[in-house]
Scaffold this motif. Structure first.
Motif, PDB file in Angstrom:
ATOM      1  N   THR A 219       0.835  -1.209   0.000  1.00  0.00           N
ATOM      2  CA  THR A 219       0.000   0.000   0.000  1.00  0.00           C
ATOM      3  C   THR A 219       0.865   1.253   0.000  1.00  0.00           C
ATOM      4  O   THR A 219       0.624   2.185  -0.780  1.00  0.00           O
ATOM      5  N   ILE A 220       1.881   1.268   0.843  1.00  0.00           N
ATOM      6  CA  ILE A 220       2.784   2.427   0.909  1.00  0.00           C
ATOM      7  C   ILE A 220       3.517   2.613  -0.414  1.00  0.00           C
ATOM      8  O   ILE A 220       3.604   3.728  -0.936  1.00  0.00           O
ATOM      9  N   LEU A 221       4.041   1.525  -0.988  1.00  0.00           N
ATOM     10  CA  LEU A 221       4.735   1.620  -2.267  1.00  0.00           C
ATOM     11  C   LEU A 221       3.815   2.145  -3.362  1.00  0.00           C
ATOM     12  O   LEU A 221       4.218   3.001  -4.166  1.00  0.00           O
ATOM     13  N   GLU A 222       2.581   1.651  -3.394  1.00  0.00           N
ATOM     14  CA  GLU A 222       1.635   2.095  -4.421  1.00  0.00           C
ATOM     15  C   GLU A 222       1.305   3.578  -4.271  1.00  0.00           C
ATOM     16  O   GLU A 222       1.276   4.315  -5.259  1.00  0.00           O
ATOM     17  N   LEU A 223       1.058   4.006  -3.051  1.00  0.00           N
ATOM     18  CA  LEU A 223       0.715   5.416  -2.832  1.00  0.00           C
ATOM     19  C   LEU A 223       1.895   6.337  -3.159  1.00  0.00           C
ATOM     20  O   LEU A 223       1.712   7.388  -3.791  1.00  0.00           O
ATOM     21  N   ILE A 224       3.092   5.939  -2.749  1.00  0.00           N
ATOM     22  CA  ILE A 224       4.272   6.747  -3.065  1.00  0.00           C
ATOM     23  C   ILE A 224       4.457   6.821  -4.580  1.00  0.00           C
ATOM     24  O   ILE A 224       4.709   7.890  -5.137  1.00  0.00           O
ATOM     25  N   SER A 225       4.313   5.693  -5.242  1.00  0.00           N
ATOM     26  CA  SER A 225       4.463   5.678  -6.698  1.00  0.00           C
ATOM     27  C   SER A 225       3.430   6.567  -7.372  1.00  0.00           C
ATOM     28  O   SER A 225       3.766   7.354  -8.271  1.00  0.00           O
TER      29      SER A 225
ATOM     30  N   VAL B 157       1.787   9.141  -6.175  1.00  0.00           N
ATOM     31  CA  VAL B 157       2.069  10.558  -5.906  1.00  0.00           C
ATOM     32  C   VAL B 157       3.277  11.024  -6.719  1.00  0.00           C
ATOM     33  O   VAL B 157       3.263  12.112  -7.307  1.00  0.00           O
ATOM     34  N   LEU B 158       4.326  10.203  -6.775  1.00  0.00           N
ATOM     35  CA  LEU B 158       5.499  10.572  -7.565  1.00  0.00           C
ATOM     36  C   LEU B 158       5.159  10.687  -9.055  1.00  0.00           C
ATOM     37  O   LEU B 158       5.695  11.560  -9.748  1.00  0.00           O
ATOM     38  N   CYS B 159       4.285   9.818  -9.539  1.00  0.00           N
ATOM     39  CA  CYS B 159       3.866   9.918 -10.940  1.00  0.00           C
ATOM     40  C   CYS B 159       3.096  11.223 -11.184  1.00  0.00           C
ATOM     41  O   CYS B 159       3.302  11.893 -12.201  1.00  0.00           O
TER      42      CYS B 159
ATOM     43  N   VAL C 123       9.591   2.986  -8.030  1.00  0.00           N
ATOM     44  CA  VAL C 123       8.848   2.560  -6.836  1.00  0.00           C
ATOM     45  C   VAL C 123       7.663   1.676  -7.250  1.00  0.00           C
ATOM     46  O   VAL C 123       7.395   0.645  -6.627  1.00  0.00           O
ATOM     47  N   GLY C 124       6.981   2.066  -8.313  1.00  0.00           N
ATOM     48  CA  GLY C 124       5.870   1.254  -8.810  1.00  0.00           C
ATOM     49  C   GLY C 124       6.326  -0.120  -9.268  1.00  0.00           C
ATOM     50  O   GLY C 124       5.637  -1.120  -9.049  1.00  0.00           O
ATOM     51  N   SER C 125       7.489  -0.176  -9.892  1.00  0.00           N
ATOM     52  CA  SER C 125       8.036  -1.467 -10.332  1.00  0.00           C
ATOM     53  C   SER C 125       8.335  -2.366  -9.147  1.00  0.00           C
ATOM     54  O   SER C 125       8.102  -3.579  -9.203  1.00  0.00           O
ATOM     55  N   LEU C 126       8.832  -1.775  -8.061  1.00  0.00           N
ATOM     56  CA  LEU C 126       9.050  -2.563  -6.837  1.00  0.00           C
ATOM     57  C   LEU C 126       7.729  -3.120  -6.301  1.00  0.00           C
ATOM     58  O   LEU C 126       7.660  -4.288  -5.903  1.00  0.00           O
TER      59      LEU C 126
ATOM     60  N   PHE D 246       4.182  -4.493 -15.647  1.00  0.00           N
ATOM     61  CA  PHE D 246       5.629  -4.377 -15.465  1.00  0.00           C
ATOM     62  C   PHE D 246       6.310  -3.999 -16.783  1.00  0.00           C
ATOM     63  O   PHE D 246       7.222  -3.160 -16.795  1.00  0.00           O
ATOM     64  N   ILE D 247       5.877  -4.602 -17.871  1.00  0.00           N
ATOM     65  CA  ILE D 247       6.431  -4.259 -19.185  1.00  0.00           C
ATOM     66  C   ILE D 247       6.191  -2.787 -19.488  1.00  0.00           C
ATOM     67  O   ILE D 247       7.100  -2.081 -19.954  1.00  0.00           O
ATOM     68  N   LEU D 248       5.000  -2.295 -19.209  1.00  0.00           N
ATOM     69  CA  LEU D 248       4.706  -0.884 -19.437  1.00  0.00           C
ATOM     70  C   LEU D 248       5.594  -0.005 -18.557  1.00  0.00           C
ATOM     71  O   LEU D 248       6.087   1.033 -19.005  1.00  0.00           O
ATOM     72  N   ALA D 249       5.831  -0.420 -17.330  1.00  0.00           N
ATOM     73  CA  ALA D 249       6.715   0.352 -16.442  1.00  0.00           C
ATOM     74  C   ALA D 249       8.130   0.394 -17.007  1.00  0.00           C
ATOM     75  O   ALA D 249       8.790   1.441 -16.973  1.00  0.00           O
TER      76      ALA D 249
END
Length: 129
Positions: A58-64, A66-68, A90-93, A118-121
């Motif tokens: 959840t934290i990784l998704e939210l950070i990603s 917001v960064l996007c 971060v999203g890839s992680l 993942f490919i799109l990332a």
């Protein structure tokens, strides 16, 4: 604006939507998500570990997400792709953590979907140059 830049912005917008929606859903329906994951991984992982994994993703998704979002704004205003690049990392992680869970639970259809994301990332990371 060159097509590469437009494509990069669309990739960031895609992950902004995906990760903010997914992260917010995990917060809004935390108990439901936790119950689902505990039943999915019952016998494989301990309930406290499942809780930590859910919070971490959840934290990784939210950070990603917001960064996007910030990355889109920064790219448009300053032609700077660094923040968007970090958002995609971060999203890839987050996607790798989710892929691990899907593969471990033998949900191969879910793993296929994550592989496409993942490919799109990875394409977005290349476009960020």
């Amino acid at each position: 604006m060159v097509p590469q830049n437009i494509a990069f912005l669309f990739v960031l917008a895609f992950f902004l939507i995906v990760f903010l929606q997914s992260g917010l859903d995990k917060i809004i329906d935390y108990k439901g998500n936790l119950t689902f994951l505990k039943s999915l991984f019952k016998g494989f992982f301990s309930p406290p570990l499942i809780s930590v994994a859910l919070i971490s993703v959840t934290i990784l998704e939210l950070i990603s997400g917001v960064l996007c979002l910030v990355g889109i704004i920064d790219f448009i205003l300053n032609n700077n792709s660094h923040i968007g690049f970090l958002g995609l990392i971060v999203g890839s992680l987050a996607l790798l953590v989710l892929l691990f869970g899907q593969r471990f639970s033998k949900n191969y259809e879910g793993a296929k979907t994550i592989a496409i994301y993942f490919i799109l990332a990875m394409i977005g990371l290349v476009l960020a140059q």
